[in-house]
Design a protein around this motif. Sequence first.
Motif, short mmCIF file in Angstrom:
data_model
loop_
_atom_site.label_atom_id
_atom_site.label_comp_id
_atom_site.label_asym_id
_atom_site.label_seq_id
_atom_site.Cartn_x
_atom_site.Cartn_y
_atom_site.Cartn_z
N VAL A 5 -6.83 31.79 62.40
CA VAL A 5 -7.14 31.69 61.07
C VAL A 5 -8.29 30.57 60.89
CG1 VAL A 5 -6.41 30.98 58.58
CG2 VAL A 5 -4.78 32.31 60.24
N LEU A 6 -9.49 30.99 59.96
CA LEU A 6 -10.46 30.09 59.90
C LEU A 6 -10.80 29.71 58.36
CD1 LEU A 6 -13.21 28.97 60.81
CD2 LEU A 6 -14.34 31.17 60.21
N HIS A 7 -10.87 28.35 58.20
CA HIS A 7 -10.99 27.63 56.88
C HIS A 7 -12.31 27.34 56.79
CE1 HIS A 7 -6.33 27.47 56.93
NE2 HIS A 7 -6.49 27.02 58.06
N VAL A 92 -13.34 41.32 64.03
CA VAL A 92 -12.92 42.06 62.57
C VAL A 92 -12.34 40.66 61.68
CG1 VAL A 92 -11.53 43.64 61.44
CG2 VAL A 92 -12.16 44.14 63.64
N VAL A 93 -12.88 40.78 60.49
CA VAL A 93 -12.57 39.49 59.71
C VAL A 93 -11.74 40.09 58.66
CG1 VAL A 93 -13.62 37.73 58.16
CG2 VAL A 93 -15.07 38.52 60.26
N PHE A 94 -10.69 39.52 58.15
CA PHE A 94 -9.74 39.71 57.11
C PHE A 94 -9.77 38.73 56.07
CE2 PHE A 94 -8.27 42.18 60.89
CZ PHE A 94 -7.84 43.42 60.21
N ASP A 95 -9.44 39.07 54.70
CA ASP A 95 -9.46 38.06 53.80
C ASP A 95 -7.84 37.65 53.68
OD1 ASP A 95 -8.36 40.18 52.54
OD2 ASP A 95 -9.78 40.37 51.09
N ASP A 147 -10.47 31.24 53.13
CA ASP A 147 -9.43 31.21 54.35
C ASP A 147 -9.66 32.70 55.03
OD1 ASP A 147 -8.76 28.74 54.14
OD2 ASP A 147 -7.09 28.98 52.75
N LEU A 148 -9.99 32.94 56.09
CA LEU A 148 -10.44 34.21 56.77
C LEU A 148 -9.44 34.21 58.05
CD1 LEU A 148 -14.11 34.41 56.15
CD2 LEU A 148 -12.53 35.41 54.88
N VAL A 149 -9.03 35.44 58.24
CA VAL A 149 -8.41 35.78 59.57
C VAL A 149 -9.40 36.47 60.56
CG1 VAL A 149 -6.50 37.22 60.78
CG2 VAL A 149 -6.09 35.89 58.33
N LEU A 150 -9.45 36.02 62.03
CA LEU A 150 -10.37 36.67 62.72
C LEU A 150 -9.59 37.20 63.72
CD1 LEU A 150 -13.07 33.96 63.29
CD2 LEU A 150 -13.00 35.55 61.37
#
Length: 491
Positions: A5-7, A92-95, A147-150
């Motif tokens: 998880v990327l902030h 892959v990047v998710f919101d 806030d993204l999920v990689l």
Amino acid sequence: MDRVVLHATAGAGGNGCASVHREKFKPLGGPDGGNGGRGGSVVLVVDPGVHTLLDFHHRPHATARNGKSGQGGFRAGSGAEDLELRVPDGTVVFDQRGTIVADLVGAGTRFVAAEGGRGGLGNAALASPARKAPGFALLGEPGESRDLVLELRSMADVGLVGFPSAGKSSLVAALSAARPKIADYPFTTLVPQLGVVSIGGEDGVVYTIADVPGLIPGAAEGRGLGLDFLRHIERCSVLVHVVDCATYEPGRDPISDVQALEDELARYIPALGGALAERPRLIALNKIDVPDAAELAELVTPELKERFGWPVFPISTATRAGLRELSFAMGEQVRAHRAAQPGAEPTRVVLRPRAVDDAGFTIEPDPQLPGGFIIRGTRPERWIRQTPFDNDEAVGYLGDRLARLGVEEALAEAGAEPGCPVTIGDITFDWEPSTPAGVAVALSRRGTDRRLAQSTRVSAAERKAAKLERRRHRTDEELAAEVEQADGEPR
């Protein structure tokens, strides 16, 4: 580490400067405040030298620098550099809602994870014929925060699927120079292992194979390491079922193992699109160096071919028997898949002009405030964020911008009445119709707006006009008319 998880927090834009040029022997120098610099953005860049998301696991917060504020003397603030984060190929990047916002494939591919804020305009840029010396400047826009999920999904041509301890890691080690961990207990492989295979000499094909965590029944619903496994085979063009012919577990045989694997693949729906059922398949019957396993492989080979219709290869990673035939078969399947892919098209510039009936904002009733309205739009919300509300002149300038955009006319058409609450962004104010946009407004001292605080004091122009009227020579008829008007009796 293949899921983090990327902030991401972009930098804010610098504030504009409100300054007036002051120099000896140069009166009326005028406004000279510079603009603020743009804030830095957080950008994800694909780097072939990066193979894991481990850095984001230890440092999940990424914050870009803010832009510098403007200064007097027409000196603009410097913009901040973008914060570039290196990610592996296939990320892959998710919101937060689980929607795919980017699929980063190919070296150098960029994705702006958080956009930097715009810098505020200085009073030199805000000067106009109606407002020659603005006493205010615009604030810098805050940077975007997301806030993204990689997720890392392996970029492999061939995916090895099978139950735990079926020999997938041993097969990767036998075919390539990769050295994954090999042990005699289930789930030895916890993360994908990639290997590169080259066959056929100069005219041959080079492809990658992926050894992913083992699969068990119920993996499509999240049992074991199933989701971690299935995520990495979405991009594979060929799937190879690695079957353990030497297992002594009751109720297991090569045919039931292949059927169980196919059932799990059918239940899993790839998020990137495409059906796993359409991928070419191969079956590798492993561990034929064991006599009982060799007999079992010879016995079930005709039935596997008849039931599934896929090529079957008895192999042994210990003695390397059958590996050459299997590697050439995988290479041919990869070659055929690559030839069937459409050629890469050059990037086209897409222009999307705004529609002629697009006002740039929408007005809707406020569900919480009776009689109120909510205005939504990119420009009105940005203007609200950039306005210093402790400056009356800046608030008047905001009113002019909203009127020029057509907000006041739209509010009137929507049935808004003077004094009703209107919300734009985080600000709620009582709407009072102002003068039409573009009309020159006489301002008092700098930093104020006469429309916000009306004064009953007689202006200098009015006093001068009254003085000239009193000194003007009048005829006898005019004097008689004035006396008659004052006394109320005809003369």
